[in-house]
Scaffold this active site. Structure first.
Site, PDB file in Angstrom:
ATOM      1  N   TRP A 103       0.814  -1.208   0.000  1.00 57.14           N
ATOM      2  CA  TRP A 103       0.000   0.000   0.000  1.00 57.14           C
ATOM      3  C   TRP A 103       0.847   1.257   0.000  1.00 57.14           C
ATOM      4  CZ3 TRP A 103      -4.409  -0.480  -1.962  1.00 57.14           C
ATOM      5  CH2 TRP A 103      -5.136  -1.670  -1.810  1.00 57.14           C
ATOM      6  N   ASP A 179      -1.519   7.056   6.217  1.00 60.39           N
ATOM      7  CA  ASP A 179      -2.618   6.190   5.795  1.00 60.39           C
ATOM      8  C   ASP A 179      -2.905   5.251   6.959  1.00 60.39           C
ATOM      9  OD1 ASP A 179      -4.296   4.261   4.762  1.00 60.39           O
ATOM     10  OD2 ASP A 179      -3.057   3.807   3.021  1.00 60.39           O
ATOM     11  N   LYS A 203     -12.662  -1.019   7.241  1.00 60.65           N
ATOM     12  CA  LYS A 203     -11.933  -1.844   8.204  1.00 60.65           C
ATOM     13  C   LYS A 203     -12.532  -1.664   9.604  1.00 60.65           C
ATOM     14  CE  LYS A 203      -8.788  -2.172   4.811  1.00 60.65           C
ATOM     15  NZ  LYS A 203      -8.530  -3.355   3.984  1.00 60.65           N
TER      16      LYS A 203
END
Length: 368
Positions: A103, A179, A203
């Site tokens: 990511w 992030d 999430k």
């Protein structure tokens, strides 16, 4: 009544049962208004009240300082890979990154695609992404506009055990951008350490379709002139996150999750203690076995995403089939790495982890 199973999906992830039950009860008729939240105008007084309460509850949970804006936007966290440099590179300088896995590499790749030149301040790639770079390894560029990192790599299960210092070589401080898609709300957080925090909802916040961005006031005037208007933090803040029609139902459900964290869990310190117990239980079972293994350096093991492999990869398919038959869902590792992965987000109860550990012990006894 349908029996709910144990869901270890990495995202879209499990939601608290109490939240789903309340959403079910309010689905057709929200508070006697004769319509669903999904059918409301985002400009109506009823929906504005929902949005404002969600923001207030999130601010309370995270103790967000008054000089930060909280935005509820769309496009997934991936869109923020572009939005962050567009919003912060106006005065010039280069985006700086810490590379710790897939990511963070995607964020780096998007910045290169848009603006051509970035600086990687540190990387865990030479060591196979098994440990995050230590603080003394971070080397920002002289012209660092900000430092971006991913606090928890969902796929690799690699997590930071500290908050980086974003200091340029001359000692000045650059804004820190994070992030937090797969770790936000899993425990208390000092928001004041950051310039920008962003997180996809699917999430620990709520269902997919929503992104939360927390941005410090002094960074709102740094946007590039060629930025797409819907990306602008300043404009989103001024419009109450409603430049266009927002993801209204996802925002509403996120608000229910925030209420659940406050009223039923008891806040983020209590949530952190629960998450620590869950992770310790699963990692303990893995470490006590010669049949299962996890390669991540212990201080950098993720509490949210626990990847593990079996000693014989030929048993992967039987493991997954038997786990699903036992009510343990979504344990297959990401296609890029294989193996298994159990995501232990906030809504995954301790009973689910106990059930997984019991299954793993039984499978090892029969197949090991």
């Amino acid at each position: 009544m349908t029996m709910r199973k144990h869901n270890f999906c990495a995202g879209p992830a499990a939601l608290p049962t109490a939240v789903l039950e309340r959403a079910r009860d309010e689905l057709l008729d929200y508070q006697g208004r004769g319509l669903s939240v999904m059918e409301m105008s985002h400009r109506s007084a009823a929906y504005i009240a929902i949005a404002e309460k969600a923001e207030a509850d999130l601010r309370e949970l995270l103790a967000v300082p008054a000089n930060y804006r909280v935005l509820f936007t769309q496009g997934g966290a991936t869109q923020q890979f572009a939005a962050v440099p567009y919003n912060l590179l106006g005065p010039g300088g280069r985006a700086n990154f810490v590379n710790t896995g897939i990511w963070s590499r995607k964020a780096i790749g998007e910045a290169i695609h848009l603006f051509g030149d970035v600086h990687v301040a540190a990387s865990s790639e030479p060591g196979g992404h098994l440990a995050v770079p230590r603080p003394e390894e971070l080397m920002l560029s002289d012209d660092a506009a900000y430092l971006h990192y991913t606090t928890n790599e969902t796929i690799g299960g690699l997590a930071f055990d500290y908050i980086p210092e974003a200091r340029r070589p001359d000692g000045s401080e650059a804004p820190l951008v994070c992030d937090m898609s797969s770790s936000i709300l899993s425990g208390p957080l000092d928001v004041s350490r950051f310039g920008v925090i962003y997180a996809g909802a699917q999430k620990n916040i709520g269902p997919a379709g929503l992104v939360v961005v927390i941005v410090r006031d002094d960074l709102l005037d740094r946007a590039r002139q060629d930025m797409p208007s819907l990306f602008g933090y300043q404009a989103l803040s001024e419009a109450g996150s409603m430049i266009n029609t927002p993801a209204t139902y996802s925002w509403y459900l996120a608000g229910l999750v925030f209420e659940w964290l406050k009223d039923e869990v008891g806040g983020l310190a209590a949530m952190e203690a629960i998450n620590a117990r869950k992770a310790q239980r699963l990692y303990g079972a893995i470490d006590a076995s010669d049949f299962y293994s996890n390669p991540i350096t212990i201080p950098n093991r993720s509490r949210m995403n626990v990847p593990f492999v079996l000693s014989d990869a030929r048993l992967d398919a039987p493991f997954l089939a038997e786990a699903e038959a036992a009510g343990l869902l979504n344990l297959q590792g990401h296609r890029s790495v294989g193996g298994m992965r159990a995501s232990l987000y906030n809504a995954v109860p301790e009973a689910a982890v106990e059930a997984l550990v019991d299954f793993m012990a039984d499978f090892e006894k029969r197949r090991g």
